[in-house]
Structure formats: C-alpha cells, structure tokens
Design a protein around this motif. Structure first.
Motif, PDB file in Angstrom:
ATOM      1  N   HIS A  71       0.820  -1.210   0.000  1.00  9.96           N
ATOM      2  CA  HIS A  71       0.000   0.000   0.000  1.00  9.96           C
ATOM      3  C   HIS A  71       0.856   1.264   0.000  1.00  9.96           C
ATOM      4  CE1 HIS A  71      -3.272  -2.729   0.767  1.00  9.96           C
ATOM      5  NE2 HIS A  71      -2.816  -3.050   1.961  1.00  9.96           N
ATOM      6  N   SER A  72       1.881   1.315   0.853  1.00 11.70           N
ATOM      7  CA  SER A  72       2.707   2.520   0.955  1.00 11.70           C
ATOM      8  C   SER A  72       3.456   2.783  -0.338  1.00 11.70           C
ATOM      9  CB  SER A  72       3.695   2.385   2.119  1.00 11.70           C
ATOM     10  OG  SER A  72       3.017   2.316   3.359  1.00 11.70           O
ATOM     11  N   ALA A  73       4.053   1.748  -0.896  1.00  8.86           N
ATOM     12  CA  ALA A  73       4.802   1.908  -2.141  1.00  8.86           C
ATOM     13  C   ALA A  73       3.878   2.268  -3.297  1.00  8.86           C
ATOM     14  CB  ALA A  73       5.573   0.624  -2.452  1.00  8.86           C
ATOM     15  N   ASP A  74       2.694   1.668  -3.342  1.00  8.41           N
ATOM     16  CA  ASP A  74       1.754   1.981  -4.420  1.00  8.41           C
ATOM     17  C   ASP A  74       1.277   3.427  -4.338  1.00  8.41           C
ATOM     18  OD1 ASP A  74       1.921  -0.564  -5.497  1.00  8.41           O
ATOM     19  OD2 ASP A  74       0.212  -1.319  -4.335  1.00  8.41           O
ATOM     20  N   ALA A  75       1.177   3.966  -3.110  1.00  8.02           N
ATOM     21  CA  ALA A  75       0.782   5.366  -2.960  1.00  8.02           C
ATOM     22  C   ALA A  75       1.841   6.291  -3.553  1.00  8.02           C
ATOM     23  CB  ALA A  75       0.562   5.694  -1.484  1.00  8.02           C
ATOM     24  N   LEU A  76       3.101   5.914  -3.425  1.00  8.67           N
ATOM     25  CA  LEU A  76       4.169   6.711  -4.034  1.00  8.67           C
ATOM     26  C   LEU A  76       4.037   6.698  -5.555  1.00  8.67           C
ATOM     27  CD1 LEU A  76       7.217   5.464  -1.915  1.00  8.67           C
ATOM     28  CD2 LEU A  76       5.819   7.490  -1.508  1.00  8.67           C
ATOM     29  N   LEU A  77       3.799   5.525  -6.123  1.00 12.31           N
ATOM     30  CA  LEU A  77       3.659   5.427  -7.578  1.00 12.31           C
ATOM     31  C   LEU A  77       2.435   6.195  -8.062  1.00 12.31           C
ATOM     32  CD1 LEU A  77       4.570   1.670  -8.233  1.00 12.31           C
ATOM     33  CD2 LEU A  77       6.013   3.691  -8.562  1.00 12.31           C
ATOM     34  N   SER A  78       1.352   6.148  -7.303  1.00 11.93           N
ATOM     35  CA  SER A  78       0.152   6.891  -7.691  1.00 11.93           C
ATOM     36  C   SER A  78       0.424   8.393  -7.710  1.00 11.93           C
ATOM     37  CB  SER A  78      -1.000   6.589  -6.723  1.00 11.93           C
ATOM     38  OG  SER A  78      -1.410   5.246  -6.844  1.00 11.93           O
ATOM     39  N   TYR A  79       1.171   8.863  -6.715  1.00  7.69           N
ATOM     40  CA  TYR A  79       1.508  10.283  -6.672  1.00  7.69           C
ATOM     41  C   TYR A  79       2.382  10.667  -7.867  1.00  7.69           C
ATOM     42  CZ  TYR A  79       3.630  14.671  -5.193  1.00  7.69           C
ATOM     43  OH  TYR A  79       4.069  15.971  -5.144  1.00  7.69           O
ATOM     44  N   VAL A  80       3.374   9.848  -8.162  1.00  6.72           N
ATOM     45  CA  VAL A  80       4.244  10.103  -9.316  1.00  6.72           C
ATOM     46  C   VAL A  80       3.408  10.199 -10.589  1.00  6.72           C
ATOM     47  CG1 VAL A  80       6.048   9.087 -10.774  1.00  6.72           C
ATOM     48  CG2 VAL A  80       6.314   9.120  -8.283  1.00  6.72           C
ATOM     49  N   ASP A  81       2.480   9.274 -10.743  1.00  2.00           N
ATOM     50  CA  ASP A  81       1.626   9.263 -11.933  1.00  2.00           C
ATOM     51  C   ASP A  81       0.697  10.483 -11.965  1.00  2.00           C
ATOM     52  OD1 ASP A  81       0.558   7.822 -14.317  1.00  2.00           O
ATOM     53  OD2 ASP A  81      -1.267   7.743 -13.101  1.00  2.00           O
ATOM     54  N   ASP A  82       0.090  10.805 -10.821  1.00  2.00           N
ATOM     55  CA  ASP A  82      -0.845  11.937 -10.758  1.00  2.00           C
ATOM     56  C   ASP A  82      -0.164  13.261 -11.090  1.00  2.00           C
ATOM     57  OD1 ASP A  82      -2.851  10.202 -10.037  1.00  2.00           O
ATOM     58  OD2 ASP A  82      -2.764  10.693  -7.898  1.00  2.00           O
ATOM     59  N   GLN A  83       1.092  13.389 -10.700  1.00  2.00           N
ATOM     60  CA  GLN A  83       1.829  14.630 -10.934  1.00  2.00           C
ATOM     61  C   GLN A  83       2.440  14.705 -12.335  1.00  2.00           C
ATOM     62  OE1 GLN A  83       1.922  17.232  -8.618  1.00  2.00           O
ATOM     63  NE2 GLN A  83       0.385  15.897  -7.680  1.00  2.00           N
ATOM     64  N   GLY A  84       2.346  13.618 -13.085  1.00  2.00           N
ATOM     65  CA  GLY A  84       2.962  13.584 -14.404  1.00  2.00           C
ATOM     66  C   GLY A  84       4.477  13.525 -14.350  1.00  2.00           C
ATOM     67  N   PHE A  85       5.020  12.977 -13.254  1.00  2.00           N
ATOM     68  CA  PHE A  85       6.461  12.857 -13.109  1.00  2.00           C
ATOM     69  C   PHE A  85       6.975  11.630 -13.863  1.00  2.00           C
ATOM     70  CE2 PHE A  85       6.334  14.966  -8.633  1.00  2.00           C
ATOM     71  CZ  PHE A  85       6.233  16.222  -9.227  1.00  2.00           C
ATOM     72  N   ARG A  86       8.247  11.658 -14.181  1.00  2.00           N
ATOM     73  CA  ARG A  86       8.933  10.492 -14.763  1.00  2.00           C
ATOM     74  C   ARG A  86       9.910   9.956 -13.721  1.00  2.00           C
ATOM     75  NH1 ARG A  86      13.776   9.349 -17.446  1.00  2.00           N
ATOM     76  NH2 ARG A  86      14.447  11.532 -17.272  1.00  2.00           N
ATOM     77  N   LEU A  87       9.644   8.754 -13.223  1.00  2.00           N
ATOM     78  CA  LEU A  87      10.491   8.166 -12.193  1.00  2.00           C
ATOM     79  C   LEU A  87      11.836   7.758 -12.785  1.00  2.00           C
ATOM     80  CD1 LEU A  87      10.674   7.281  -9.227  1.00  2.00           C
ATOM     81  CD2 LEU A  87       9.727   5.060  -9.924  1.00  2.00           C
ATOM     82  N   GLN A  88      12.905   8.262 -12.186  1.00  2.00           N
ATOM     83  CA  GLN A  88      14.251   8.047 -12.706  1.00  2.00           C
ATOM     84  C   GLN A  88      15.133   7.213 -11.778  1.00  2.00           C
ATOM     85  OE1 GLN A  88      16.011  11.790 -13.802  1.00  2.00           O
ATOM     86  NE2 GLN A  88      17.747  10.848 -14.860  1.00  2.00           N
ATOM     87  N   TRP A  89      14.881   7.286 -10.458  1.00  2.00           N
ATOM     88  CA  TRP A  89      15.696   6.569  -9.478  1.00  2.00           C
ATOM     89  C   TRP A  89      14.816   6.067  -8.335  1.00  2.00           C
ATOM     90  CZ3 TRP A  89      20.680   5.266 -10.073  1.00  2.00           C
ATOM     91  CH2 TRP A  89      21.471   6.007 -10.957  1.00  2.00           C
ATOM     92  N   ILE A  90      15.233   4.942  -7.751  1.00  2.00           N
ATOM     93  CA  ILE A  90      14.708   4.436  -6.486  1.00  2.00           C
ATOM     94  C   ILE A  90      15.897   4.375  -5.540  1.00  2.00           C
ATOM     95  CG2 ILE A  90      13.588   2.512  -5.299  1.00  2.00           C
ATOM     96  CD1 ILE A  90      12.503   1.749  -8.190  1.00  2.00           C
ATOM     97  N   LEU A  91      15.901   5.227  -4.504  1.00  2.00           N
ATOM     98  CA  LEU A  91      17.080   5.441  -3.674  1.00  2.00           C
ATOM     99  C   LEU A  91      16.816   5.038  -2.224  1.00  2.00           C
ATOM    100  CD1 LEU A  91      17.922   9.048  -4.951  1.00  2.00           C
ATOM    101  CD2 LEU A  91      18.889   6.894  -5.805  1.00  2.00           C
TER     102      LEU A  91
END
Length: 302
Positions: free
Chosen positions: A57-77
């Motif tokens: 759930h927590s990780a999926d919320a991060l991905l949802s936010y990235v998608d909602d903002q129109g961001f392009r995920l470049q790194w997982i740190l």
C-alpha cells in the motif's frame, strides 16, 4: 570520508513526504520542477509482525503520486539498510524497471548481518542487489538537477545523505528539533562517527532544507519532517546540550542504553540486505524469516 569542500548545489526541487505511521518512517518523492523527472527515497514495504503479512500500500501510494503529478520516475534510492522497516526498493524495481541505488558501504553491512544470521548463501555480499552503489562525493542527476552523495555513517556504517539543490535527505542522523539525533548502537553503528556526520550536515548553508527519515512525534504532536540547517543548529535538543564530540558521545551512548531494539530489526535486516526483497519461497511455496536468538544486546523484560 573525503576531506573536501561541501557542495553548493543550485536549484529548489519539489519535495513530497509520505508518513508511514506503523514505523514512523517518512518516504519521499523528490522532483526536478523543470523536467518533472523524480526519485523515490526510502520507500516502505508494509509488514505486520503479528500476522507476518506483507503488502504494498505505501509503495503503491508513491507510484500513484508520481503518476498523478505527471512525473517520470528516474531513481529508487535508499539512504541505508533500514533496521525498522522493510525497503520497497525491490518491489518498485519490479514494477517500474527503474534503477535502484544505495551507498557502497552496504557491502560491509551485508557481511556483518550474514554473520549475525549465520547465512552465507542468502545473497551475494557484493551489493549486486542494487543497480548502483554510490561513493562519498559521487554525483548523479535527477532530470537537470545535480545530486551529490554525502557519506554519513554512525547510525549504520553505510548511511548516506542525498544533496539536491537546497534540499538534503539526511534520514537517520538528525531528527526534528524536539527529537534530537538518531541512535548509534546497532551493529556497525558509532556515536563518534554520527557526531562527525552531523557536523558535515551542519556545515551546509543555513537555508538548506533538511528532510529526516523518521518522526516519533514527541508529546503526541503531528508528524513533521522538514527543518533547516539554521534551525537545527539553534534548536536541536541534543545539539544544544552537547557542544563537543565528547559530550555528544556521552549523551548518545547513555540514551541508547535506555532504548529497546526496534521491534522489526531482526525481521527487516534480512530483507534489506537483499535490496528490499523477501526470502525466496521454500519447497512448500511459503517464504520464511530467520530470527537469531540472543544475537543483540538487551532483554525484552527489562
């Protein structure tokens, strides 16, 4: 630790914190406002120690936010191998095929904890579970913004901070003003090393925004995770009380002797030295964690 001038990076990244209340952890999405490229920092894989259940759930919320903002995920740190929660880096890597990274000293943490668990075949102790291992002073990019890695051991022997524009992601070094500083009594931890790491952070420009990785909400206040270097110098409860390394080490070690071990330390480290991946299923299709007895100091009935 390199002896060099501290970086003065330009820009103001967009930062969004996500508080995970089970472990009092703060996860981050940090983005370059110009290109909308972003990174996820210290994601949490949900785990219930009572039932052994895991969830995303927590990780999926991060991905949802990235998608909602129109961001392009470049790194997982990750800033370090966490002792109080499972990293979701492996899950996010599988979902996105985005590269993962951590500090290069994670290899020493892998060797140390393989010894504690008495396992040598759970994973190669070479950091190959991540796509990139960062050295002190190394630079990389999120979009057009430079990121510099700062080696900040003490809480663990592999801890690093990420410096990006006017922001520093410092995780378990300094907490919020009323929370003081992080413990340094885990295997591989060191209060003197933590003091020196804190001094590196305090040498950053006054206006640098500091984003910490935990908030235990002293006095029952609401969660918070952002401060500045100037605020920390003037108001951090431990740094006000301890002005020298000797005073800090005495304070930190006395405090650590009073703290119980995190309830998930023996669960989480065997996952996190694998890059946030659960153990492989056994012949019945189930995954199992190994809990060494009498491996750490302290007694649960104290």
């Amino acid at each position: 630790m390199a002896d060099r001038a501290l970086p003065r990076l330009s820009g103001r990244p967009l930062v969004k914190g996500f508080f995970e209340k089970r472990t009092s952890s703060v996860q981050y999405v940090v983005a370059d406002p110009e290109t909308k490229s972003c990174a996820i920092i210290d994601p949490v894989l949900d785990f219930d120690p009572k039932s052994g259940a895991t969830a995303t759930h927590s990780a999926d919320a991060l991905l949802s936010y990235v998608d909602d903002q129109g961001f392009r995920l470049q790194w997982i740190l990750d800033t370090h191998p966490h002792a109080d929660h499972f990293s979701a880096a492996g899950y996010l890597k599988d979902r996105t095929d985005v590269p993962t990274a951590i500090g290069e000293k994670v290899v020493e943490v892998q060797k140390l904890w393989q010894s504690i668990y008495n396992v040598s075949d759970c994973c190669p102790a070479d950091g190959s579970q991540w796509d990139r291992l960062f050295a002190d002073g190394e630079r990389f990019k999120i979009g057009n913004m430079d990121v510099e890695v700062l080696f900040t051991p003490g809480h663990t022997l592999a801890s690093i901070a990420y410096l990006l524009g006017d922001a520093a992601f410092i995780h378990d070094t300094i907490f919020m003003l009323d929370g003081g500083t992080a413990r340094a009594d885990f295997p591989g931890g060191s209060a003197p090393a933590l003091w020196r790491s804190i001094q590196r952070i305090m040498a950053l420009p006054d206006e640098t925004r500091l984003f910490t990785g935990h908030d235990y909400c002293p006095g029952g206040r609401k969660p918070a995770w952002e401060s500045t270097v100037a605020q920390q110098r003037a108001e951090n409860s431990h740094l006000i009380e301890a002005k020298t390394e000797e005073e800090f080490v005495a304070l930190r070690e006395a405090r650590d002797r009073e703290l119980p071990m995190p309830k998930l330390i023996l669960h989480s480290m065997q996952v996190n030295i694998r890059g946030g991946r659960l153990p492989e299923p056994e012949n019945n299709g189930k995954r199992f964690l190994k809990i060494p007895l009498d491996a750490l100091e302290g007694e649960p009935w104290d």
